[in-house]
Design an enzyme around this catalytic site. Structure first.
Site, short mmCIF file in Angstrom:
data_model
loop_
_atom_site.label_atom_id
_atom_site.label_comp_id
_atom_site.label_asym_id
_atom_site.label_seq_id
_atom_site.Cartn_x
_atom_site.Cartn_y
_atom_site.Cartn_z
CB ALA A 167 -0.90 -0.01 1.23
CB CYS A 189 -10.09 -8.41 6.66
SG CYS A 189 -8.70 -9.46 7.10
CD GLU A 198 -14.04 -4.68 5.61
OE1 GLU A 198 -13.97 -4.16 4.49
OE2 GLU A 198 -13.27 -5.57 5.99
CD GLU A 242 -2.84 -14.66 1.52
OE1 GLU A 242 -2.94 -14.08 2.61
OE2 GLU A 242 -2.42 -14.11 0.49
#
Ligand code: NAP
Length: 482
Positions: free
Chosen positions: A176, A285, A386, A463
């Site tokens: 980012a 998240c 969210e 992952e």
């Protein structure tokens, strides 16, 4: 630590082709921390070409040799744990102790996948005719573009690059724009660990859509591994479809946190605080996004929960007892404040927090008070969206089936949590929740050994776990006629 950084391309530290620079700022103070090159599409192309050149040699190394590089990198990250944590606190804002825990967690992915690299087995398959022999190989995909968000500047990087490098892929990482320093430092340690030039490259820059497009346009990129918002994930998937690049996505979430009437209420209150507030101030998240409390115990749970939330210490990350740092930017602060205001206008009540904090040193940064809202209804945006901030909307429910249906009534499916002491309920609810990860009396149980990822619009692929390395492998069938 020096203040001028470079892009890491082909094992060299270089300026952006455009010659542009960008400042990295501390969200706790607004002050500049460092300058980094503002990389662009030309830099992405250079990095992808360096990776494509390095790939065949890296892929051909015995897994044990790739593992040795990863283990040295793990050791160097351990040695530089505090340096990395300081960078994280500077560029992301999270409390220093939290950043130290992140670095330890992120580092361990190199250990886990160094071990997994040696267990990428093929298969010998019984042939249907006597004169043939069949076998199945797993081979690295090729050049991987990894795109990561700012909320875990180390973990989001290592959870992608460790399996990719272990598998034998070469990687170009674009972290980012807000948090490039941790990623560049990992590049530096990769080189120090003896990682060959071009196998791991880091391009940073603020024009993220153009950088993403350069990955999508380059034929040598065989896979996009992305963590970030569902919106950008969808855009990348549409772009990847044009040349059928592989994708794996870790996207947004809207986690329910359910407290059943037979729960250990103290543990549930502590767990709710841990997974709602104590991870990047709620900018994670897998944070609890909606708290559901069975109506018969709401009177007992709520005061215990609210009291703990009020006691949380909000402070700039380098203050020794800081627990909640700043939000990353004005946009997120505005969104969080807007969701609270809208919910209150629609009838929700503020049981704790509910405002921006500006007293003393907090006035220089983007701090929001840990907030509990009661009287929330499903149709409010604070329950549907969210939140990505330190706000816990609380709702009540009456039956198991009702709370399961309400929990599943979302396009997201990343993580869910619930507390109960009834084993039958634990099994039934864990199986019924449409989420990639479920914590039963355990809101912080995720670890390297199990797969991380979401269902529905929360992602594609996994992952971590032994599954994590599969995302970076192709399967090849070989048929030999005798
Ligand atoms: P984001 O805006 O989607 O950004 C994520 C990354 O993509 C950043 O590197 C960003 O660069 C880059 N990016 C932005 N637009 C792009 C484009 N058009 N093409 C290519 N790259 C682009 O997400 P965010 O707001 O930073 O991160 C928060 C989101 O990530 C939340 O939704 C959160 O749930 C999700 N997340 C998911 C997981 C998971 O494992 N499921 C983990 C952490 C976060 P710039 O930042 O420089 O624009």
């Amino acid at each position: 630590m020096e203040n001028a950084w470079r892009l890491f391309i082909g094992g060299a530290w270089v300026e952006a082709a455009s010659g542009g620079w960008m400042a990295v700022a501390n969200p706790a103070t607004g002050e500049p921390v460092a300058e980094v090159p503002d990389g662009g599409p030309d830099d992405v192309r250079r990095a992808v070409e360096a990776a494509a050149e390095a790939f065949p040699h890296w892929a051909a190394l015995p897994a044990l040799e790739r593992a040795r590089v990863l283990l040295r990198l793990r050791d160097l990250m351990t040695e530089h744990r505090d340096d990395l944590a300081r960078l994280i606190t500077q560029e992301n804002g999270k409390p220093f102790e939290e950043a130290r825990r992140e670095v330890a967690f992120a580092t361990a992915y190199f250990g886990w996948f160094a071990e997994e690299a040696r267990r990428v087995y093929g298969e010998i398959v019984p042939p249907p005719v006597p004169h043939k022999r069949l076998w199945v190989l797993r081979q690295p995909i090729g050049v991987v573009a990894a795109i990561t968000p700012w909320n875990f500047p180390a973990t989001m990087v290592t959870r992608k690059i460790a399996p990719a490098l272990a598998a034998g892929c070469a990687v170009v990482l674009k972290p980012a724009g807000a948090t490039p320093l941790t990623a560049l430092m990992i590049g530096r340690l990769f080189a120090e660990a003896g990682g060959p030039p071009g196998v791991f490259n880091v391009v940073v820059g603020r024009r993220s859509a153009e950088l993403g497009q350069a990955f999508l346009d380059h034929p040598a990129v065989r896979k996009i591994a992305f963590t970030g918002s569902t919106e950008v994930g969808k855009r990348l998937m549409a772009g990847a479809a044009r040349s059928l690049k592989r994708v794996s996505f870790e996207l947004g979430g809207n986690a329910p946190f359910i407290v059943f009437d037979d729960a250990d209420l103290k543990a549930a209150a502590e767990g709710a605080v841990a997974i709602k507030f104590l991870r990047v101030a709620g900018q994670s998240c897998i944070c609890a996004n909606r708290v559901y409390v069975q109506e018969t115990i709401a009177d007992r749970f709520l005061p215990a929960f609210t009291e703990r939330v009020r006691a949380l210490r909000v402070a700039p990350g380098f203050e020794p007892d800081a627990q909640i740092g700043p939000l990353i930017n004005d946009e997120i602060l505005g969104k969080v404040a807007g969701l609270v205001e809208e919910a209150v206008a629609q009838g929700a009540r503020v049981a704790a927090g509910g405002k921006r904090l500006t007293d003393g040193a907090l006035g220089r940064g983007l701090f929001y008070a840990p907030t509990v809202l009661t009287g929330v209804r499903e149709e409010m945006a604070v329950a549907r969206d969210e939140i990505f901030g330190p706000v816990a909307p609380v709702m009540t429910f009456s039956t198991d089936d009702e709370v399961i249906a309400r929990s599943n009534n979302t396009t997201f499916g990343l993580s869910a949590y619930f507390y109960t002491r009834d084993i039958r309920r634990a099994i039934r609810v864990a199986e019924a929740l449409e989420y990639g990860m479920v914590g039963v009396n355990d809101p912080t149980g995720y670890t390297h050994e199990i797969p991380f990822g979401g269902m529905k619009e929360s992602g594609l692929g996994r992952e971590g776990g032994h599954q994590g390395i599969e995302e970076y492998m192709e399967i090849k069938s070989v048929s030999l006629s005798l």
